[in-house]
Design a protein around this motif. Sequence first.
Motif: not given
Length: 544
Positions: A454, A457-458
């Motif tokens: 995550t 992705e961020d």
Amino acid sequence: MVTQQFEQRTRELIDGLKAICANYGLGNDGNEFKIITQVFLYKFLNDKFAFEAKKINPKLADSDNWESVIASMNPDELEMLQMQLGPDTAKLKPEHFIAHLFGRQNTPEFAKLFDDTLRDIAISNNEIFAVKTDGGAKITLFDRVSEFITDPSKRDAFCRAIINKLGDFSFERIFNEKYDFYATLFEYLIKDYNKDSGGKYAEYYTPHAVAKIMAAILVPESVRGKINNVSCYDPSAGSGTLLMNIAHAIGEQRCSIYSQDISQKSSSLLRLNLILNNLVHSIPNIIQGNTMLHPYHRDGKELKKFDYIVSNPPFKMDFSDFRNELDTKEHQERFFAGLPNIPKQAVDKMAIYQLFLQHIVYSLSPNGKAAVVVPTSFITAQSGIDKVIRQHLVDNRMLAGVVSMPSNIFATTGTNVSILFIDASNQADVVLIDASSLGTKVKDGKNQKTLLSTAEEDRIIATFNSKEVVEDFSVVVKYEQLEDKNYSFSAAQYFDVKIEYSNLTIEQFHEKLQGFSNNLEDFFRESCELEADIKIQLAKLKYD
């Protein structure tokens, strides 16, 4: 906790339905996915009707048997109730309810009653829930599912097993859940059916990381809740993962979904996805058909222009049977960069993504934005259609940026991929990101795939949206720089070349030079030996 319990029970229901299919010889059968998805949809529509009807009529909510209360209504009362239901809810009659079929499961020819009931629901709600083909034919919600059982003597028992499974619990408590719940549910429901075996346009499942990055860059947090009445399109929609993500980012009631896909299976799965995600109003825009040859969506005679386009098109496919039909004046403006020729061999490797990409560029509204998955070879190809498309994007100031993804981000293909972001009105600089070093390699069956965390992705999303320059990761370039680099979209070609310096004493300097000199002498000596050996071997060659 309630959500987890319902998710677990829903998975148990899906597993139970699959077990019934297996017990009747339909495990891994081509028709299994139709039975599973249609029966699940019947259950969903039945419970959604109950959920909405109880909100309208408190007597139903207070009753232990809401079905019998509705059955006791006179025709006018029932009609009034149905008129008050929202457009996302199927209009059901008392004889359509699961409870009604459950109570009649021991009647003769129960399979016929089961099939007739589902068909009547489909016909009664055809205007809202039917998917169309590009020829105008309507594909209704339900087939006669018992007829997938070859032996007629087993159909009653098969339908009894199904109706007994559907009454175990109600979905009513999950209708207030949000997108993430249904996305998980939908993925579990279709996990065995969304593989690259679906036919000519094999629908590869787009990883969540790719879908999330595309939606978050096209619709950044700063504009969410402010966009209204926009159109979102995918010309090769598959089961709709990309469309669901962009709709969720914009707001399901703030946009309309449009799609076209040649696969009937994909169109059925997308319809189910729309129903689960409160996007029933877009079902009439779901078209099954050949987007390249017969693009369906139009404004008058002209092809419709869209505000947002997302796509993960097939990369290679044999389209030799209709390639020449596209090589006409009618399609010339749409395929501005040209059409791939039909090769003498390996026609199955024709680059159909080049057609989809040109179709997408052509289909953008004047302020439209698009995100398209392309093979990474596209961003640096030195000639041919790829380069002409890139040049078109630069010359017309339509490029927002490119993200080169890690290898094996798709477990089903070893082709490296990049995400191309197009903004039809972008006059600002262009962001290029090389994310190829991110991710963790894991085994997925026989394949290896790369998973992004995550945080990774961020990081990609934040870097792109803030146009941040990060050493060896991202650059921000002007259109003129792209022209100077022969229209290359590869971030690595714009990174600064680094020269490392170190302080040496005069002794260390001479020591290093001596080391270089010694190495060179070794290389030269080895080269001489190799040269002599080659001459000896050549001298041994004889003519036979």
